[in-house]
Scaffold this motif. Structure first.
Motif, mmCIF file in Angstrom:
data_model
loop_
_atom_site.group_PDB
_atom_site.id
_atom_site.type_symbol
_atom_site.label_atom_id
_atom_site.label_comp_id
_atom_site.label_asym_id
_atom_site.label_seq_id
_atom_site.Cartn_x
_atom_site.Cartn_y
_atom_site.Cartn_z
ATOM 1 N N ALA A 143 -75.741 13.601 47.427
ATOM 2 C CA ALA A 143 -77.491 13.578 47.484
ATOM 3 C C ALA A 143 -77.800 12.258 46.383
ATOM 4 O O ALA A 143 -78.857 11.741 46.985
ATOM 5 N N ALA A 144 -76.972 11.972 45.362
ATOM 6 C CA ALA A 144 -77.410 10.858 44.738
ATOM 7 C C ALA A 144 -77.245 9.716 45.544
ATOM 8 O O ALA A 144 -77.812 8.801 45.138
ATOM 9 N N LEU A 145 -76.120 9.489 46.348
ATOM 10 C CA LEU A 145 -75.911 8.358 47.006
ATOM 11 C C LEU A 145 -76.848 8.290 48.279
ATOM 12 O O LEU A 145 -76.928 7.187 48.842
ATOM 13 N N ASP A 146 -77.460 9.591 48.621
ATOM 14 C CA ASP A 146 -78.198 9.603 50.088
ATOM 15 C C ASP A 146 -77.255 9.195 51.183
ATOM 16 O O ASP A 146 -77.507 8.557 51.925
ATOM 17 N N TRP A 147 -76.258 9.985 51.170
ATOM 18 C CA TRP A 147 -75.174 9.915 52.064
ATOM 19 C C TRP A 147 -75.092 11.490 52.783
ATOM 20 O O TRP A 147 -74.808 12.436 51.984
ATOM 21 N N PRO A 148 -75.335 11.371 53.841
ATOM 22 C CA PRO A 148 -75.238 12.509 54.662
ATOM 23 C C PRO A 148 -73.613 13.036 54.858
ATOM 24 O O PRO A 148 -72.732 12.004 54.767
ATOM 25 N N GLN A 149 -73.395 14.314 54.964
ATOM 26 C CA GLN A 149 -72.008 14.811 54.785
ATOM 27 C C GLN A 149 -71.296 14.002 56.385
ATOM 28 O O GLN A 149 -69.877 13.567 56.062
ATOM 29 N N ALA A 150 -72.078 13.905 57.442
ATOM 30 C CA ALA A 150 -71.114 13.166 58.426
ATOM 31 C C ALA A 150 -70.936 11.845 58.341
ATOM 32 O O ALA A 150 -70.135 11.327 58.876
ATOM 33 N N ASP A 151 -71.392 11.028 57.281
ATOM 34 C CA ASP A 151 -70.851 9.965 57.272
ATOM 35 C C ASP A 151 -69.724 9.537 56.295
ATOM 36 O O ASP A 151 -69.172 8.471 56.025
ATOM 37 N N LEU A 152 -69.052 10.611 55.887
ATOM 38 C CA LEU A 152 -67.831 10.621 55.173
ATOM 39 C C LEU A 152 -66.671 10.436 56.360
ATOM 40 O O LEU A 152 -66.802 11.009 57.317
ATOM 41 N N ASP A 153 -65.599 9.750 55.977
ATOM 42 C CA ASP A 153 -64.438 9.767 56.746
ATOM 43 C C ASP A 153 -63.654 10.970 56.399
ATOM 44 O O ASP A 153 -62.857 10.955 55.310
ATOM 45 N N PRO A 154 -63.377 11.746 57.603
ATOM 46 C CA PRO A 154 -62.229 12.863 57.070
ATOM 47 C C PRO A 154 -60.725 12.790 57.023
ATOM 48 O O PRO A 154 -60.338 13.486 56.207
ATOM 49 N N ALA A 155 -60.505 11.420 57.186
ATOM 50 C CA ALA A 155 -59.221 10.855 56.738
ATOM 51 C C ALA A 155 -59.008 10.435 55.318
ATOM 52 O O ALA A 155 -57.998 10.166 55.044
ATOM 53 N N ILE A 156 -59.952 10.212 54.720
ATOM 54 C CA ILE A 156 -60.109 9.970 53.283
ATOM 55 C C ILE A 156 -60.890 11.169 52.661
ATOM 56 O O ILE A 156 -62.006 10.775 52.295
ATOM 57 N N PRO A 157 -60.225 12.044 52.420
ATOM 58 C CA PRO A 157 -60.853 13.390 51.894
ATOM 59 C C PRO A 157 -61.292 13.066 50.142
ATOM 60 O O PRO A 157 -60.549 12.177 49.513
#
Length: 286
Positions: A143-157
């Motif tokens: 939330a602080a970064l304003d990154w949606p969860q979908a923008d995360l790479d699942p290969a880098i947990p």
């Protein structure tokens, strides 16, 4: 008058890498004096050297106590200031082995000639470890970064990794996501202070052993760190534990390009040795 040197680390260009202040003789400076110098200089960290503690080891004249201050506070360990300090010492006492006593532990550093008239320093981290992130803390960081969860790479947990300082590792699914950094400074700073984090290590995998990284550093009083050796060491431990790299590996981290201060950090993993080695060049500024 205290002699404050200025070096950049992880680049052979004074306009690249991460600048650090280096005070080779901080005898007589108290904590307030060190913090004042670091704040006046304005770099993400400044290193202050004094005599080594008894029993540290190392060759005579090549062992030191080192303390690191950001413009806002002391930090237990700083990789780029370690490399900058080692290069500054190498120019004065020659290449070879150094030993630094830091708040995080004993850090050996090797200084060698790079074959092009410059010097290169490789630090060996303290014992690293990796831990899980509480889902609520992860949600607050995103939330602080304003990154949606979908923008995360699942290969880098997401994980918290330590190799002298604590860093929250987050993987960006795309290079464009990594390039777009506009975060809530007070909100992220508050979370990082609560979790005792030094930076947030934002990572995008560009190749099998190549990563682009960025490091927000609000707890240090700066928006972003241009080249972060402590975070690189922590990421090396993370990459090994999460299977992103084999037991023997050399990883290349590119950092600072989005800030206009490109730098390159080399991360070496060795089978049978849990510690992580981080190296790069350095050069005096001005």
């Amino acid at each position: 008058m205290t002699d404050v040197l200025r070096y950049t680390a992880f680049s052979d260009d004074p306009a690249g890498g991460n600048p650090a202040g280096v005070v080779l003789d901080a005898t007589g400076l108290d904590e307030a004096g060190m913090l004042r110098i670091a704040a006046e200089l304005g770099y993400s960290e400044t290193a202050f050297l004094t005599d080594p503690p008894e029993g540290l080891g190392g060759e005579p004249g090549r062992a030191f106590t080192v303390r690191y201050f950001s413009p806002k506070a002391e930090v237990p360990f700083c990789g780029h200031a370690t490399v900058a300090t080692a290069v500054a010492l190498g120019e004065r006492i020659g290449p070879g082995e150094l030993v630094f006593a830091t708040r995080a532990g004993t850090v050996p550093v090797s200084v060698t000639a790079d074959g092009q008239g410059g010097l290169r320093a490789v630090l060996t981290s303290v014992e690293p470890h990796v831990e899980d992130v509480d889902p609520a803390d992860l949600a607050e960081a995103l939330a602080a970064l304003d990154w949606p969860q979908a923008d995360l790479d699942p290969a880098i947990p997401p994980r918290i990794a330590y190799a002298g300082a604590r860093h929250l590792v987050l993987g960006a699914a795309t290079r464009a996501r990594l390039a777009d950094l506009a975060y809530d400074f007070p909100r992220l700073e508050a979370l990082m202070r609560r979790l005792d984090l030094t930076t947030v290590q934002l990572v995008h995998r560009a190749g099998p052993a190549l990563f682009d990284v960025r490091d927000p550093f609000p707890v240090g009083g700066v928006v972003e760190d241009p080249a972060t050796g402590a975070a690189a060491a922590a990421f090396g431990a993370y990459a090994r534990e999460l299977g992103l790299a084999p037991a023997d590996a050399v990883l290349t981290l590119r950092q600072g390009e989005d800030m206009g201060r490109p730098g390159v950090l080399t991360v070496e993993l060795r089978a049978g040795d849990s510690r992580v080695r981080v190296g790069g060049g350095g050069v005096r500024i001005g």
